[in-house]
Design an enzyme around this catalytic site. Structure first.
Site, PDB file in Angstrom:
ATOM      1  N   ARG A 239       0.849  -1.186   0.000  1.00 45.51           N
ATOM      2  CA  ARG A 239       0.000   0.000   0.000  1.00 45.51           C
ATOM      3  C   ARG A 239       0.886   1.238   0.000  1.00 45.51           C
ATOM      4  O   ARG A 239       1.923   1.274   0.684  1.00 45.51           O
ATOM      5  CB  ARG A 239      -0.939   0.025   1.214  1.00 45.51           C
ATOM      6  CG  ARG A 239      -2.050  -1.017   1.161  1.00 45.51           C
ATOM      7  CD  ARG A 239      -3.025  -0.738   0.023  1.00 45.51           C
ATOM      8  NE  ARG A 239      -4.096  -1.721  -0.081  1.00 45.51           N
ATOM      9  CZ  ARG A 239      -4.059  -2.797  -0.849  1.00 45.51           C
ATOM     10  NH1 ARG A 239      -2.988  -3.057  -1.585  1.00 45.51           N
ATOM     11  NH2 ARG A 239      -5.090  -3.626  -0.895  1.00 45.51           N
ATOM     12  N   GLU A 268      -4.394   7.548  -5.515  1.00 45.36           N
ATOM     13  CA  GLU A 268      -4.626   6.726  -6.704  1.00 45.36           C
ATOM     14  C   GLU A 268      -5.952   7.097  -7.340  1.00 45.36           C
ATOM     15  O   GLU A 268      -6.938   7.271  -6.623  1.00 45.36           O
ATOM     16  CB  GLU A 268      -4.605   5.238  -6.323  1.00 45.36           C
ATOM     17  CG  GLU A 268      -3.253   4.782  -5.809  1.00 45.36           C
ATOM     18  CD  GLU A 268      -3.193   3.276  -5.557  1.00 45.36           C
ATOM     19  OE1 GLU A 268      -4.206   2.577  -5.826  1.00 45.36           O
ATOM     20  OE2 GLU A 268      -2.158   2.802  -5.097  1.00 45.36           O
ATOM     21  N   HIS A 287      -0.928   0.285 -10.147  1.00 46.31           N
ATOM     22  CA  HIS A 287      -1.625  -0.610  -9.209  1.00 46.31           C
ATOM     23  C   HIS A 287      -2.300  -1.755  -9.964  1.00 46.31           C
ATOM     24  O   HIS A 287      -3.515  -1.936  -9.919  1.00 46.31           O
ATOM     25  CB  HIS A 287      -2.648   0.145  -8.362  1.00 46.31           C
ATOM     26  CG  HIS A 287      -2.986  -0.586  -7.090  1.00 46.31           C
ATOM     27  ND1 HIS A 287      -3.443   0.034  -5.965  1.00 46.31           N
ATOM     28  CD2 HIS A 287      -2.923  -1.914  -6.768  1.00 46.31           C
ATOM     29  CE1 HIS A 287      -3.658  -0.848  -5.009  1.00 46.31           C
ATOM     30  NE2 HIS A 287      -3.344  -2.051  -5.476  1.00 46.31           N
TER      31      HIS A 287
END
Length: 321
Positions: A239, A268, A287
């Site tokens: 993370r 994000e 991601h």
């Protein structure tokens, strides 16, 4: 016909990669392929949806969001854990929250891809070839092989253990640390348990595989980066907030570490003008640790199962019972 909001479907595959025929005539899937600009935008867009499908830890569902979604009855999240959802608030509002399982290997495969890409400078060399150039120029970082080098795994859980096996296959020395990891447990997976600072100081590659909580937020900051070798690479596929981004940018700019390979970020999607996009020796992916055809197919198939179970008053994979 009940409308179902499918959030953060960036690939636009939610209704085609899984079979929705079990819900034919009962639901109308409505994919959202772009993130919401704000909590207000999310609340306005979702106000009339009784069912929402959330991509794990993308759109935030704090208590205040549930108060703004009076029609919401079922929230399905991909993954069996989602820190972006206030489970207690959902339960208090009578919203059932269900999850899906995820395949255990896509994130490990991406992690190893990032390790290879960064250590061997693959993105840089691909760009040079596309530009008609050949090999490195004066002052550019040379590639480093992996055999005989040390990899430090922070968090020897399900994902970290896979990375340990990959590293062994490449002939690397494997060291590991997590607060409750014992020497015996580490040895079972071919790793040597060391203290955190020793791992940082000795590893040629440091890879992070921890969940985000109060104990891991900011785990890698200026002090920790300062302990690492100037030739070391930091890899983060866990993370974003586990790493202090400002400290990382400073370490990259000043040569404190040789490189970073990242799949996760504080914000994000990562803003187009974010300085990480211009950081030297940084290999970035958007991601995509969970984004494989097999994983998305499994997740969305279970989304359909969850909705069908809820319709039939037999909800499955309930996370806030």
């Amino acid at each position: 016909m009940m409308r179902v909001a499918i959030l953060d479907d960036y690939q636009g595959v939610s209704t085609s990669i899984a079979d929705w025929s079990a819900l034919a005539g009962r639901v109308e899937p409505v994919p959202f392929t772009e993130p919401f600009a704000s909590a207000d935008a999310a609340a306005a867009a979702l106000a009339e949806f009784p069912v929402v499908v959330a991509m794990r830890e993308r759109t935030l569902f704090p208590a205040a969001m549930f108060e703004r979604l009076p029609a919401l009855e079922l929230l399905v999240t991909t993954g069996m854990r989602n820190a972006a959802i206030d489970m207690a608030a959902a339960k208090a509002r009578g919203v059932v929250v269900c999850g899906t399982t995820m395949l255990p290997y896509p994130a490990a495969e991406l992690t190893w891809g990032l390790i290879l890409a960064s250590a061997l400078n693959i993105p840089r060399d691909v760009q040079r070839m596309a530009a008609g150039k050949w090999q490195v120029g004066p002052g550019e970082r040379l590639n480093h092989g992996l055999k005989g080098r040390a990899i430090g795994i922070v968090g020897l859980g399900k994902l970290g253990r896979q990375i340990a096996r990959f590293a062994q296959a490449f002939g690397m020395e494997v060291v590991a640390w997590s607060p409750r990891l014992t020497a015996e447990a580490a040895a079972e997976h071919g790793a040597r348990r060391v203290e955190f600072d020793e791992l940082l100081a000795g590893a040629d590659i440091v890879t992070l595989h921890v969940v985000l909580n109060d104990g891991t937020r900011g785990l890698i900051g200026a002090r920790e980066l300062g302990l690492m070798k100037s030739s070391a690479i930091l890899v983060n596929t866990s993370r974003g907030p586990v790493v202090d981004e400002a400290a990382l940018l400073e370490a990259l700019a000043g040569g404190g570490i040789a490189g970073a390979a990242l799949d996760v970020y504080d914000i994000e999607p990562l803003p187009a003008d974010h300085p990480l996009r211009r950081a030297p020796n940084a290999v970035l992916t958007p991601h995509t640790g969970y984004v494989t055809q097999e994983n998305l197919a499994q997740m969305y198939a279970q989304v359909v199962e969850n909705i069908a179970g809820w319709f039939d008053e037999r909800p499955i994979r309930v996370l806030n019972a």
